[in-house]
Scaffold this motif. Structure first.
Motif, PDB file in Angstrom:
ATOM      1  N   PHE A  31     128.888 119.971  10.123  1.00 43.72           N
ATOM      2  CA  PHE A  31     129.809 119.134   9.380  1.00 43.72           C
ATOM      3  C   PHE A  31     129.114 118.122   8.486  1.00 43.72           C
ATOM      4  CE2 PHE A  31     131.699 120.098  13.638  1.00 43.72           C
ATOM      5  CZ  PHE A  31     132.551 121.117  13.229  1.00 43.72           C
ATOM      6  N   GLU A  32     127.946 118.561   7.854  1.00 42.93           N
ATOM      7  CA  GLU A  32     127.286 117.734   6.836  1.00 42.93           C
ATOM      8  C   GLU A  32     127.422 118.407   5.469  1.00 42.93           C
ATOM      9  OE1 GLU A  32     123.291 116.962   7.808  1.00 42.93           O
ATOM     10  OE2 GLU A  32     123.752 115.814   9.644  1.00 42.93           O
ATOM     11  N   VAL A  33     127.496 117.587   4.543  1.00 41.04           N
ATOM     12  CA  VAL A  33     127.672 118.093   3.173  1.00 41.04           C
ATOM     13  C   VAL A  33     126.377 118.786   2.708  1.00 41.04           C
ATOM     14  CG1 VAL A  33     128.182 117.487   0.774  1.00 41.04           C
ATOM     15  CG2 VAL A  33     129.302 116.254   2.617  1.00 41.04           C
ATOM     16  N   LEU A  34     126.556 119.946   2.045  1.00 40.11           N
ATOM     17  CA  LEU A  34     125.405 120.688   1.513  1.00 40.11           C
ATOM     18  C   LEU A  34     125.183 120.362   0.025  1.00 40.11           C
ATOM     19  CD1 LEU A  34     126.086 124.203   3.112  1.00 40.11           C
ATOM     20  CD2 LEU A  34     124.425 122.476   3.839  1.00 40.11           C
ATOM     21  N   PRO A  35     123.918 120.477  -0.415  1.00 37.48           N
ATOM     22  CA  PRO A  35     123.693 120.248  -1.844  1.00 37.48           C
ATOM     23  C   PRO A  35     124.413 121.298  -2.665  1.00 37.48           C
ATOM     24  CG  PRO A  35     121.610 120.461  -0.631  1.00 37.48           C
ATOM     25  CD  PRO A  35     122.696 120.766   0.328  1.00 37.48           C
ATOM     26  N   SER A  36     124.908 120.900  -3.769  1.00 34.21           N
ATOM     27  CA  SER A  36     125.628 121.831  -4.633  1.00 34.21           C
ATOM     28  C   SER A  36     125.025 121.788  -6.039  1.00 34.21           C
ATOM     29  CB  SER A  36     127.110 121.465  -4.662  1.00 34.21           C
ATOM     30  OG  SER A  36     127.312 120.178  -5.225  1.00 34.21           O
ATOM     31  N   ASN A  37     125.318 122.864  -6.792  1.00 30.91           N
ATOM     32  CA  ASN A  37     124.840 122.962  -8.180  1.00 30.91           C
ATOM     33  C   ASN A  37     123.312 122.827  -8.242  1.00 30.91           C
ATOM     34  OD1 ASN A  37     125.037 123.329 -10.933  1.00 30.91           O
ATOM     35  ND2 ASN A  37     125.474 121.166 -11.366  1.00 30.91           N
ATOM     36  N   ILE A  38     122.621 123.590  -7.394  1.00 24.40           N
ATOM     37  CA  ILE A  38     121.153 123.523  -7.336  1.00 24.40           C
ATOM     38  C   ILE A  38     120.513 124.561  -8.234  1.00 24.40           C
ATOM     39  CG2 ILE A  38     121.120 122.551  -5.026  1.00 24.40           C
ATOM     40  CD1 ILE A  38     120.669 125.364  -3.957  1.00 24.40           C
ATOM     41  N   GLY A  39     121.258 125.313  -8.958  1.00 24.49           N
ATOM     42  CA  GLY A  39     120.732 126.267  -9.929  1.00 24.49           C
ATOM     43  C   GLY A  39     120.676 127.676  -9.452  1.00 24.49           C
ATOM     44  N   THR A  46     130.657 125.089  -2.334  1.00 26.88           N
ATOM     45  CA  THR A  46     131.685 124.146  -2.805  1.00 26.88           C
ATOM     46  C   THR A  46     132.845 124.075  -1.809  1.00 26.88           C
ATOM     47  OG1 THR A  46     131.071 124.655  -5.102  1.00 26.88           O
ATOM     48  CG2 THR A  46     133.234 123.642  -4.737  1.00 26.88           C
ATOM     49  N   LYS A  47     133.285 125.254  -1.310  1.00 27.17           N
ATOM     50  CA  LYS A  47     134.393 125.297  -0.340  1.00 27.17           C
ATOM     51  C   LYS A  47     133.993 124.587   0.928  1.00 27.17           C
ATOM     52  CE  LYS A  47     138.451 126.750   1.118  1.00 27.17           C
ATOM     53  NZ  LYS A  47     139.696 126.197   0.597  1.00 27.17           N
ATOM     54  N   TYR A  48     132.728 124.841   1.347  1.00 24.94           N
ATOM     55  CA  TYR A  48     132.228 124.208   2.573  1.00 24.94           C
ATOM     56  C   TYR A  48     132.244 122.695   2.433  1.00 24.94           C
ATOM     57  CZ  TYR A  48     128.960 123.007   6.335  1.00 24.94           C
ATOM     58  OH  TYR A  48     128.359 122.415   7.448  1.00 24.94           O
ATOM     59  N   ASN A  49     131.758 122.198   1.352  1.00 22.24           N
ATOM     60  CA  ASN A  49     131.724 120.748   1.137  1.00 22.24           C
ATOM     61  C   ASN A  49     133.134 120.148   1.087  1.00 22.24           C
ATOM     62  OD1 ASN A  49     128.934 120.590   1.125  1.00 22.24           O
ATOM     63  ND2 ASN A  49     128.816 120.934  -1.093  1.00 22.24           N
ATOM     64  N   GLU A  50     134.065 120.906   0.481  1.00 27.25           N
ATOM     65  CA  GLU A  50     135.440 120.397   0.418  1.00 27.25           C
ATOM     66  C   GLU A  50     136.030 120.290   1.832  1.00 27.25           C
ATOM     67  OE1 GLU A  50     137.543 122.995  -2.135  1.00 27.25           O
ATOM     68  OE2 GLU A  50     136.596 122.216  -4.003  1.00 27.25           O
ATOM     69  N   LEU A  51     135.802 121.328   2.695  1.00 22.39           N
ATOM     70  CA  LEU A  51     136.338 121.306   4.055  1.00 22.39           C
ATOM     71  C   LEU A  51     135.691 120.197   4.874  1.00 22.39           C
ATOM     72  CD1 LEU A  51     136.525 125.131   4.845  1.00 22.39           C
ATOM     73  CD2 LEU A  51     138.422 123.597   4.333  1.00 22.39           C
ATOM     74  N   VAL A  52     134.364 119.998   4.697  1.00 18.65           N
ATOM     75  CA  VAL A  52     133.670 118.932   5.431  1.00 18.65           C
ATOM     76  C   VAL A  52     134.192 117.583   4.989  1.00 18.65           C
ATOM     77  CG1 VAL A  52     131.468 117.773   5.785  1.00 18.65           C
ATOM     78  CG2 VAL A  52     131.577 120.262   5.873  1.00 18.65           C
ATOM     79  N   LEU A  53     134.407 117.392   3.762  1.00 23.14           N
ATOM     80  CA  LEU A  53     134.950 116.114   3.290  1.00 23.14           C
ATOM     81  C   LEU A  53     136.357 115.918   3.784  1.00 23.14           C
ATOM     82  CD1 LEU A  53     133.589 116.081  -0.394  1.00 23.14           C
ATOM     83  CD2 LEU A  53     132.766 114.703   1.511  1.00 23.14           C
ATOM     84  N   GLU A  54     137.135 117.023   3.785  1.00 18.97           N
ATOM     85  CA  GLU A  54     138.524 116.932   4.278  1.00 18.97           C
ATOM     86  C   GLU A  54     138.498 116.561   5.735  1.00 18.97           C
ATOM     87  OE1 GLU A  54     142.645 116.910   4.167  1.00 18.97           O
ATOM     88  OE2 GLU A  54     141.225 117.091   2.500  1.00 18.97           O
ATOM     89  N   ARG A  55     137.667 117.204   6.523  1.00 22.42           N
ATOM     90  CA  ARG A  55     137.566 116.895   7.966  1.00 22.42           C
ATOM     91  C   ARG A  55     137.175 115.448   8.159  1.00 22.42           C
ATOM     92  NH1 ARG A  55     133.523 116.683  11.833  1.00 22.42           N
ATOM     93  NH2 ARG A  55     134.173 117.359  13.954  1.00 22.42           N
TER      94      ARG A  55
END
Length: 792
Positions: free
Chosen positions: A342-350, A361-370
């Motif tokens: 439940f930690e945010v992953l880096p996104s847009n890393i190329g 992106t989906k993972y980060n959205e769910l983690v933030l929602e949680r």
């Protein structure tokens, strides 16, 4: 007076005397000139004349007709340039050329028509033709001479020596000789002209004849930088001289052309050999190029290298991109695996994988929602539990995607790396292949260029052989510039003979005068004694001349004595001493100079003037006075005395004798005078002359006579004269022409300076006619004699 080596130092030279010393020998000059001119005439008459022949040629430069060697001057293999004229002169005058000329013209065989003194060469159209059957190698080295007598038009006589019996042969028959067989055939055009005459045939080695003409030929350049040569030759036969020069030029050109052809042929052979070698080399080079391209798979190395560079650059960019994606995916994979729940992953890393990006992106959205829901709820909330399940599912899905992405990217990187290695190897091997191919191409081009060049030069060499030109151009063919011979040169020889004819007697006379240290006449003596009087000169007498003069004598001797008498009277009268001044001593340097002859004739010439004269013989060591007058036409006039031969020594020895006892009157011809003989030769002449009776006698007779002439002893031999010289009033010193040396004159002059000789004067005796003065030389009056012109 200055004396050096017995010759006085003459300060002034009388040109007229020098000239007259040669003119008086004019007969010798004429005789010498006649002899030398005669010799010159004989030399010109019997010397073989030489005629000149000349030709003019121009040495050509090699331009149009080049030799094979000149073709390589572009390669600087052989240096070219302007012809060296001096080298061409040496080539023309070479021994080999003259040997060919001698062989071509047959100059080693000469035919002469015999003459009384000189023989004449029959070169043009001889009466016979000689054919030698022996080998040329033998004939060319042979030396042989024989004689042929042209008996008739069908036979001839043969002999080795001119005075031996001849052998008769028919024309056209073989004759055996030491140099082989030969055949003689007649020349019908001229044989009748030499019928019954002997001719001489001389065979000389070819090399000897060639060297003779080579030494006589003159070749010189017309100017310092001129290519024109003047050729000059002298020979007794005009036609032969012209033929030799023309033949020499012809042989020179022929040899030059042959030399050029030989060089051109050798050049063509060399080119053909090189073409064969180069052709095989060119085939090998082409095969090497083919093998290289086949083995390396080469078509166009430059194009292939450019393509490999472009592909390699593209592949390198893809490889870098894939490596970057791989690194990002691996990093993302590591983050996903190591990161807590439940930690945010880096996104847009190329990452280029869209599934991973969308899952992240989906993972980060769910983690933030949680995390937002947890602020108002707990983990057991069904919504949060549901979110946890979704988040874990996405995480697993992401891990699977990342694993797959990493694997795919690794495979891509490995593939691109392999391709890049292949491309790099092609790029790196391209220069080596290019160099190898370039070396082969260079060899191929060089060999092909040389091959084409040699083909071209082979054609040019063939053209050069076909168009070879002479080495020199004839400007003037050989011709005879003069119709008269150039040697011997008549005018020059006659002039030289004339000069020689004048020079020989001149040299003899000059040498004789140069080495002469004798007195010859009055003039020469006066130059030596200067202020001392020279009373006269007595001519030279021959056997026919009388040695004693008489009253009516008009001979040169009598006239010279009269001149002497006149000069003596002048000297006596000019002397102002006390006393009678009439005692005259006659002396000389040595015996034989004519003092007795002079004293006797002087006494007679003085007595002819009706004067009382006494002649005294004071030379008691070698008395000659008695023998001088012991001839015919001499008589004693006085009565026989107690001792008719008593003389001076008897008077000095015997005190009982008086002057009357020793004085004898004498008649010579028609002249009368008195004489005192020398007397007996004493053992002690010096002591006798030191007696006081000498002075008493001289004093006594000086008073009784007008002249007392005393014949004394020579001064340089004995001292007798010096013992009594104090009684002399005058001393006549006799010199003899051609006998008395000039250095002897120093002796009486020195005695005069010392006061030992009083009243010194000189007389020159025995002077030759050519050296006499004007009066003595020509005479005057009835008694003169004239010599014939042919008598010397």
């Amino acid at each position: 007076m200055n004396f050096e080596n017995g010759n006085p130092n003459k300060e002034n030279i009388d040109i007229s005397d020098v000239i007259s010393s040669y003119i008086k020998h004019w007969k010798w000059f004429i005789l010498s000139v006649f002899v030398t001119v005669t010799m010159a005439f004989v030399y010109i008459r019997y010397t073989v004349p030489l005629y000149s022949a000349e030709a003019k040629v121009r040495v050509l430069e090699n331009k149009s007709s080049e030799t094979g060697l000149d073709m390589f001057k572009e390669l600087d293999i052989f240096p070219g340039g302007k012809n060296n004229v001096q080298d061409e002169i040496e080539l023309i005058n070479s021994r080999s050329n003259f040997i060919e000329v001698v062989k071509e013209l047959g100059l080693n065989i000469k035919i002469f028509a015999l003459g009384n003194i000189k023989d004449t060469e029959l070169y043009d159209n001889p009466p016979i033709k000689l054919n030698l059957i022996a080998e040329d190698s033998i004939i060319n080295r042979s030396r042989f001479e024989f004689y042929v007598t042209l008996s008739s038009s069908t036979t001839f006589g043969y002999s080795v020596e001119p005075d031996e019996p001849v052998k008769v042969y028919a024309y056209g028959k073989n004759i055996s000789t030491p140099i082989g067989d030969m055949v003689i055939t007649p020349n019908m055009e001229t044989i009748t002209r030499y019928k019954d005459k002997m001719i001489r045939i001389v065979i000389t080695p070819v090399s000897t004849v060639a060297q003779q003409y080579r030494s006589r030929l003159l070749i010189q350049s017309a100017g310092e930088f001129s290519n024109i040569l003047d050729i000059y030759l002298e020979d007794p036969v005009k036609q032969k001289a012209r033929n030799i020069i023309n033949s020499l030029i012809r042989v020179y050109n022929r040899n030059a052309i042959e030399d050029k052809k030989i060089i051109a042929d050798r050049t063509s052979n060399f080119i053909n050999d090189r073409i064969s070698d180069i052709s095989s080399s060119l085939t090998d080079v082409d095969q090497s190029a083919e093998d290289l391209k086949t083995s390396k798979g080469l078509t166009d190395i430059a194009s292939e290298a450019n393509i490999n560079l472009n592909v390699g650059a593209t592949n390198q960019r893809e490889l870098v991109n894939y490596k970057t994606q791989l690194n990002i995916a691996a990093s993302m994979q590591e983050i996903v695996e190591q990161q807590g729940d439940f930690e945010v992953l880096p996104s847009n890393i190329g990452l280029s994988d869209a599934t991973v990006a969308s899952a992240t992106t989906k993972y980060n959205e769910l983690v933030l929602e949680r995390n937002r829901l947890l602020k108002s709820s707990n983990e057991k909330n069904p919504v949060i539990v549901n979110l946890d399940q979704q988040i874990n599912g996405l995480k697993q899905s992401m891990q699977a995607s990342l694993n797959s992405t990493v694997n795919n990217l690794s495979m891509q990187v490995n593939t691109l790396s392999g391709q890049q290695a292949i491309i790099n190897s092609k790029i790196y091997s391209s220069p080596k292949n290019e160099r190898a191919l370039r070396d082969i191409t260079r060899r191929q081009q060089t060999t092909e260029s040389l091959y084409l060049y040699l083909l071209q030069k082979r054609e040019e060499a063939q053209i050069a052989v076909a168009s070879t030109s002479p080495k020199c151009k004839i400007i003037d063919e050989a011709y005879n510039p003069n119709s008269f011979p150039v040697s011997p040169k008549r005018s020059l020889i006659y002039l030289a003979s004339l000069v020689l004819g004048m020079l020989v007697p001149f040299s003899v006379i000059y040498t004789k005068d140069l080495l002469d240290n004798k007195i010859h006449n009055k003039t020469g003596l006066e130059k030596l004694v200067r202020d001392i009087p020279v009373l006269g000169e007595i001519p030279k007498l021959n056997r026919k001349n009388q040695k004693l003069v008489n009253v009516d004598d008009r001979s040169v001797l009598s006239e010279s004595l009269r001149i002497l008498r006149t000069n003596l009277d002048y000297v006596i009268n000019s002397k102002k001493d006390k006393g009678n001044n009439n005692v005259i001593f006659v002396t000389s340097s040595v015996s034989g100079e004519g003092k007795t002859f002079l004293s006797s004739n002087l006494s007679m010439i003085l007595a002819n003037t009706k004067k009382k004269v006494l002649l005294v013989g004071a030379d008691i060591r070698n008395p000659k006075l008695y023998n001088f007058f012991n001839v015919k036409d001499v008589d004693l006039l006085d009565k026989p005395k107690r001792n008719k031969n008593a003389g001076l020594t008897d008077y000095l020895y015997d005190f009982n004798l008086s002057s009357k006892d020793i004085i004898h009157s004498m008649l010579v011809h028609s002249t009368t005078f008195d004489v005192i003989y020398s007397g007996k030769i004493p053992p002690n002449p010096t002591e006798l002359l030191m007696s006081s009776r000498v002075g008493e006698l001289i004093t006594e007779v000086s008073d009784k006579y007008d002249y007392v002439i005393i014949d004394t002893a020579p001064l340089m031999v004995v001292t007798d004269t010096l013992l009594i010289s104090k009684f002399a009033d005058h001393t006549i010193y006799v010199t003899r022409a051609g006998i008395t040396e000039t250095k002897v004159i120093e002796f009486p002059l020195k005695l005069r300076e010392e006061g030992k000789l009083r009243g010194l004067s000189f007389v020159v005796n025995d002077v030759s006619e050519s050296d006499l003065g004007y009066g003595g030389k020509y005479g005057y009056g009835y008694g003169k004699s004239v010599k014939k012109w042919w008598k010397f």
